[in-house]
Design a protein around this motif. Structure first.
Motif, short mmCIF file in Angstrom:
data_model
loop_
_atom_site.label_atom_id
_atom_site.label_comp_id
_atom_site.label_asym_id
_atom_site.label_seq_id
_atom_site.Cartn_x
_atom_site.Cartn_y
_atom_site.Cartn_z
N HIS A 1 -10.21 6.86 -13.82
CA HIS A 1 -8.96 6.50 -13.12
C HIS A 1 -9.27 6.36 -11.64
O HIS A 1 -8.69 7.06 -10.81
N ARG A 2 -10.18 5.49 -11.32
CA ARG A 2 -10.61 5.34 -9.93
C ARG A 2 -9.43 4.92 -9.07
O ARG A 2 -8.86 3.84 -9.27
N PRO A 3 -9.04 5.75 -8.08
CA PRO A 3 -7.83 5.45 -7.30
C PRO A 3 -8.10 4.53 -6.12
O PRO A 3 -7.39 4.60 -5.12
N PHE A 4 -9.12 3.70 -6.23
CA PHE A 4 -9.48 2.82 -5.12
C PHE A 4 -9.54 1.37 -5.61
O PHE A 4 -10.12 1.09 -6.66
N LEU A 5 -8.94 0.49 -4.86
CA LEU A 5 -9.03 -0.94 -5.14
C LEU A 5 -9.54 -1.62 -3.87
O LEU A 5 -8.81 -1.78 -2.90
N THR B 1 6.60 5.91 -7.28
CA THR B 1 6.01 7.03 -8.02
C THR B 1 4.61 7.39 -7.54
O THR B 1 4.04 8.39 -7.98
N ARG B 2 4.03 6.57 -6.67
CA ARG B 2 2.67 6.79 -6.22
C ARG B 2 2.61 6.74 -4.69
O ARG B 2 3.43 6.09 -4.04
N GLN B 3 1.60 7.44 -4.17
CA GLN B 3 1.29 7.32 -2.75
C GLN B 3 0.37 6.10 -2.63
O GLN B 3 -0.74 6.10 -3.15
N VAL B 4 0.83 5.07 -1.95
CA VAL B 4 0.08 3.82 -1.83
C VAL B 4 -0.36 3.66 -0.38
O VAL B 4 0.48 3.65 0.53
N VAL B 5 -1.67 3.53 -0.17
CA VAL B 5 -2.23 3.32 1.16
C VAL B 5 -2.95 1.98 1.16
O VAL B 5 -3.92 1.80 0.41
N LEU C 1 -4.50 -6.78 -12.50
CA LEU C 1 -5.36 -6.27 -13.56
C LEU C 1 -5.82 -4.84 -13.28
O LEU C 1 -5.90 -4.01 -14.19
N PHE C 2 -6.13 -4.53 -12.02
CA PHE C 2 -6.73 -3.24 -11.70
C PHE C 2 -5.72 -2.18 -11.29
O PHE C 2 -5.99 -0.99 -11.38
N LEU C 3 -4.54 -2.59 -10.82
CA LEU C 3 -3.58 -1.60 -10.35
C LEU C 3 -3.12 -0.65 -11.46
O LEU C 3 -3.01 0.56 -11.23
N PRO C 4 -2.87 -1.13 -12.69
CA PRO C 4 -2.50 -0.19 -13.75
C PRO C 4 -3.58 0.86 -14.02
O PRO C 4 -3.27 1.98 -14.40
N ARG C 5 -4.84 0.49 -13.85
CA ARG C 5 -5.91 1.46 -14.05
C ARG C 5 -5.78 2.61 -13.06
O ARG C 5 -5.90 3.78 -13.41
N ALA C 6 -5.53 2.26 -11.79
CA ALA C 6 -5.44 3.29 -10.76
C ALA C 6 -4.16 4.11 -10.88
O ALA C 6 -4.11 5.24 -10.42
N CYS C 7 -3.14 3.53 -11.50
CA CYS C 7 -1.84 4.21 -11.57
C CYS C 7 -1.54 4.75 -12.96
O CYS C 7 -0.38 4.97 -13.31
N SER C 8 -2.57 4.95 -13.75
CA SER C 8 -2.36 5.46 -15.10
C SER C 8 -1.70 6.83 -15.07
O SER C 8 -1.99 7.67 -14.21
N PRO D 1 -5.09 12.24 -12.68
CA PRO D 1 -4.60 13.31 -11.81
C PRO D 1 -4.32 12.80 -10.40
O PRO D 1 -3.61 13.45 -9.64
N TYR D 2 -4.85 11.63 -10.07
CA TYR D 2 -4.70 11.09 -8.72
C TYR D 2 -3.36 10.37 -8.62
O TYR D 2 -3.12 9.37 -9.31
N ARG D 3 -2.51 10.87 -7.75
CA ARG D 3 -1.20 10.26 -7.54
C ARG D 3 -1.21 9.36 -6.32
O ARG D 3 -0.17 9.04 -5.76
N PHE D 4 -2.39 8.97 -5.89
CA PHE D 4 -2.50 8.05 -4.77
C PHE D 4 -3.39 6.88 -5.17
O PHE D 4 -4.22 7.00 -6.09
N VAL D 5 -3.23 5.77 -4.50
CA VAL D 5 -4.10 4.62 -4.69
C VAL D 5 -4.37 4.02 -3.32
O VAL D 5 -3.45 3.86 -2.51
N VAL D 6 -5.64 3.74 -3.05
CA VAL D 6 -6.06 3.17 -1.77
C VAL D 6 -6.49 1.73 -2.04
O VAL D 6 -7.40 1.48 -2.84
N ILE D 7 -5.83 0.78 -1.37
CA ILE D 7 -6.09 -0.65 -1.58
C ILE D 7 -6.61 -1.23 -0.27
O ILE D 7 -5.94 -1.15 0.76
N ASP D 8 -7.79 -1.85 -0.33
CA ASP D 8 -8.41 -2.41 0.87
C ASP D 8 -8.38 -3.93 0.80
O ASP D 8 -8.92 -4.53 -0.13
N ASP D 9 -7.73 -4.54 1.78
CA ASP D 9 -7.70 -6.00 1.94
C ASP D 9 -7.22 -6.74 0.70
O ASP D 9 -7.94 -7.58 0.15
N PRO D 10 -6.01 -6.52 0.22
CA PRO D 10 -5.54 -7.22 -0.97
C PRO D 10 -4.99 -8.62 -0.70
O PRO D 10 -4.68 -9.36 -1.63
N VAL D 11 -4.83 -9.00 0.58
CA VAL D 11 -4.10 -10.24 0.92
C VAL D 11 -5.03 -11.46 0.93
O VAL D 11 -4.57 -12.57 1.14
#
Length: 804
Positions: A195-199, A630-634, A588-595, A599-609
């Motif tokens: 459940h890698r919380p990094f994109l 429902t998640r901490q999104v950075v 495709l990848f966001l559901p993996r991080a937000c499963s 245990p990780y209730r955060f997701v870190v997204i780098d340069d999605p635009v």
């Protein structure tokens, strides 16, 4: 119950529900338990019963991100901190390229995972350049996490000043202020791979650049089926042992066939016949006997004869002949003596007594004068007794001669019985020696000379036969050994054929169960991806169908059915633009991080635009709004369009701005509404004492103009977006408005043709000197500005407040 135990029980239930044979089910469950258990079950041992796992007392921790502090890492020189609110919500960290915002994202990722996709499969310089060049001394990353229970966990990686190896960090973990023993992590830590919380941008690029199997591997861990994959790998490894053995056996079979075909040896011909055309049909018992040295064909008769020659010596006929000669000499010496004459007379008298005994009284058959009667008999018997005593020496000599003669004749017959078959069998192999023996045998009589000639010929045949046997043995030694090895391997393959069939069936049944479990578990994530794509696609004419994980081993892949304007297409890559692909990567990848299992209730997204058109950016803002419930999104971004879209769409977010000054000094500050930021900059310049007055007025005018234009453009976008105006039309109108008056006209009226009504509208707003201020900032573009800076800032602030 633990995830592994739950999965094990589900696997067992599904196998039994599918009526899979008990032996196959046992083997699959043994493979799930591990290599040792699998080996034991294959040996015939019973499947161990796993202890039931205790039910979990809670739902596990909920881990949020509280802060990251970095020193001397990548683009960050002196210590820089990013502090966050540890709970659901959206935080956007914006900064231009080179501002070190990605260094902050990488700091979080590396501290928790000791890796980053940004460096994966790239030249070593991407990893080696981790040390900031403007910083000397120790380097450190500290990531502070906050659990839902209120406990804090700090993961710290530090490097001494002279350390250049990124992997040589000193790692420490503190939980609620207490440092854990080295190597210990909290029980919930570790599932980053699943459940890698990094994109990162690298993750999103995988949709474009990754091979099918790589994309599959990036998504599949979310399903939690890794133990099943491991079980399948164990079965495959065992099956491969059999397959390799069978493959090697077939290769050796072909090689053996070729080798035997080159030999001029009846055994090779017989071995070829017994091998047959298929390795699986070879006659192993007969081949084993032949490989051990057994004879075959015509050659076998010759070999047998040669061995008999070697094993059976000749009778001692020479000694017998000598004894016979001595007996004959003794008889010759007695010939003509009175004893010899008496011996003949005794024989004659004995014959007459035999006649009388058989025929009774009668005339003498010899003289025809005398009568053979009882009186005669009594006298004849007395005479015979006397004669026998007198002829004892003759009788003994004659008996000895007869005995020696019979013995010699018997031994001569034995020699013929031994030699004659051997001559017939060996005549083709040893023609010269056999011919010599045959001549000697034909001339063999009961005399010493013929016997000596025969012994000499026989010795030559015996030596030649022994030499021929030795050559024959040496010639077959290597082929026989090769044949013997092949038979041994074939025997093993044959003995384990049932095991191979069982392993094959076990893999097939496990694969069927895995496919069903994978489809069932992935369905939720696929539905989330499809939902996210619907939010992101905006004006895209590309539709996405049901996403599936398919294939196994090297054929594993992610199946992404797409359609364009309702027409089905086979490949997403063939029809999607770069921006659409990046947007789809996020879906495709966001559901993996937000499963929910993570245990990780955060997701870190780098340069999605990256490469997204404006409509996709609006869709991204909506996706982030939804996820942040429902998640901490950075989110880290260099593109101002995302913060602008968030403000325009009213998405609740904490926006930060990252700047990097000379010497890699990085600052993180609250990102204000653009107009307010411009006004703060204008005030800062207005009170600066080291700037010439004329230059100060021009600089303040520039900031005030930017505040007006930003406010007007935000207002225009919001109103047009609400009215349903296509994004490309909004962008075209803004790009066509070049002056501050044009952009204010768009913001106020939404129609560039109404510019003549602008000043009247501004006068009616009741903002002091509004028109004067607009005109002043417009003239400043040409280097002219007479308006006082304090008045300009005050008027601009009042104007933008009314226009919002």
């Amino acid at each position: 119950m633990s995830d592994t135990m739950t999965l094990y029980q589900e696997l067992a239930d599904r196998l039994r529900t599918a009526n899979v044979a008990e032996s196959v089910t046992t083997l699959v469950l043994a493979a799930f338990q591990g290599d040792n258990t699998l080996a034991a079950v294959l040996r015939g041992e019973l499947l161990p019963t796993l202890p039931a796992a205790a039910a979990a007392t809670d739902d596990g921790p909920q881990v949020f991100l509280e802060s990251v502090e970095a020193t001397g890492f990548r683009g960050i020189g002196p210590r820089t901190a990013l502090r966050l609110q540890p709970g659901p919500g959206l935080t956007v960290v914006a900064g231009r390229n080179g501002s070190a915002k990605s260094s902050l994202a990488e700091s979080i990722e590396y501290a928790l995972t000791e890796d980053s996709p940004r460096w994966a499969q790239r030249p070593a310089t991407f990893r080696d350049g981790w040390r900031n060049l403007h910083h000397v001394g120790d380097r450190e990353i500290a990531v502070r996490l906050r659990l839902g229970t209120g406990q804090s966990v700090t993961v710290r990686r530090s490097w001494a000043a002279g350390v250049t190896d990124l992997a040589a960090a000193t790692v420490s973990v503190a939980q609620s202020g207490v440092t854990l023993p080295t190597g210990n992590l909290p029980a919930w830590a570790g599932p980053e791979d699943r459940h890698r919380p990094f994109l990162s941008a690298r993750d999103l690029e995988r949709v474009v650049t990754a091979k099918p199997a790589e994309l599959y591997d990036a998504i599949a861990p979310i399903l939690g089926l890794a133990p099943l994959t491991a079980a399948d790998a164990r079965l495959q490894a065992r099956r491969k042992e059999h397959d390799d053995r069978v493959t090697a056996l077939k290769a050796a079979f072909n090689e053996l066939h070729s080798r035997l075909g080159t030999l001029d040896d009846p055994r090779a011909e017989e071995a070829t016949r017994l091998l047959g055309r298929q390795a699986g049909r070879a006659k192993l018992p007969e081949l084993a006997e032949l490989a051990g040295g057994a004879d075959a064909g015509v050659d076998a008769e010759a070999a047998s004869a040669a061995r008999r020659l070697a094993e059976h010596g000749l009778p001692d006929l020479g000694g017998t002949v000598d004894e016979l000669a001595e007996a004959e000499a003794a008889l010759r010496k007695l010939a003509g003596t009175e004893a010899a004459i008496a011996y003949r007379m005794a024989d004659l008298l004995w014959g007459a007594l035999e006649v009388h005994r058989d025929l009774g009284d009668q005339a003498c058959p010899v003289c025809q004068v005398g009568v053979l009667d009882t009186g005669w008999r009594e006298g004849a018997e007395e005479e015979l007794a006397r004669l026998r005593t007198a002829t004892e020496a003759v009788r003994t000599a004659k008996g000895r001669h007869e005995t020696q003669l019979k013995r010699a004749e018997g031994q001569l017959e034995d020699v013929r019985k031994i030699i004659e078959p051997a001559l017939g069998a060996l005549s083709a192999q040893l023609p010269q020696q056999c011919a010599a023996v045959e001549v000697a045998l034909a001339s063999l009589t009961l005399d010493e000379a013929s016997w000596d000639a025969f012994v000499t010929a026989h010795a030559g045949l015996h030596a030649a036969a022994a030499e021929w046997l030795a050559r024959r043995h040496d010639a077959w030694q290597e082929p026989g050994a090769a044949l013997r090895r092949w038979v041994e391997d074939a025997t093993v393959v044959q003995a384990r054929a049932d095991e191979l069939a069982l392993l094959t069936t076990a893999r097939r049944e496990l694969g069927t169960v895995m496919d069903r479990m994978r489809a069932d578990r992935f369905r939720v994530a696929a539905e989330q991806s499809e939902h996210i794509w619907q939010l992101l696609r905006q004006e895209s004419n590309v539709g996405v169908g049901e996403i599936k994980l398919g294939g196994t081993n090297t054929r594993r892949r992610v199946e992404i059915p797409v359609s364009v304007d309702g027409s089905d297409e086979t490949s997403a890559l063939a029809v999607m633009s770069q921006g659409e692909l990046h947007a789809f990567g996020l879906a495709l990848f966001l559901p993996r991080a937000c499963s929910e299992a993570s245990p990780y209730r955060f997701v870190v997204i780098d340069d999605p635009v990256q490469s997204m058109d404006p409509s996709k950016v609006d869709g991204l803002a909506e996706v982030l709004r939804e996820v942040a419930l429902t998640r901490q999104v950075v989110v880290f971004t260099h593109d101002d369009r995302l913060p602008e879209a968030i403000r325009r769409l009213g998405v609740e977010a904490d926006i930060r701005e990252v700047t990097r000054r000379e010497g890699s000094i990085v600052e993180v500050r609250k990102n204000l509404w653009p107009a307010r930021r411009y006004l703060e900059d204008a005030r800062a310049v207005a009170v600066a004492g080291d700037i010439p007055d004329h230059s100060k007025r021009l600089m303040v005018a520039g900031f005030c103009r930017s505040a007006m234009e930003a406010t007007a453009m935000d207002r225009y976008r919001a109103e047009q977006y609400a009215a349903g105006t296509p994004q490309h039309e909004i962008d075209a109108a803004l790009n066509a408005a070049h002056s501050v008056q044009d952009r204010l006209t768009l913001g106020v009226f939404g129609d560039p043709g109404r510019r003549g009504q602008l000043y009247g509208y501004l006068n009616r707003l009741g903002v002091p000197r509004a028109v004067d201020t607009v005109q002043a900032v417009a003239k400043a573009v040409h280097g002219q500005c007479d308006m006082a800076t304090a008045d300009m800032v005050a008027s601009t602030e009042a104007l933008v407040r009314r226009l919002r």
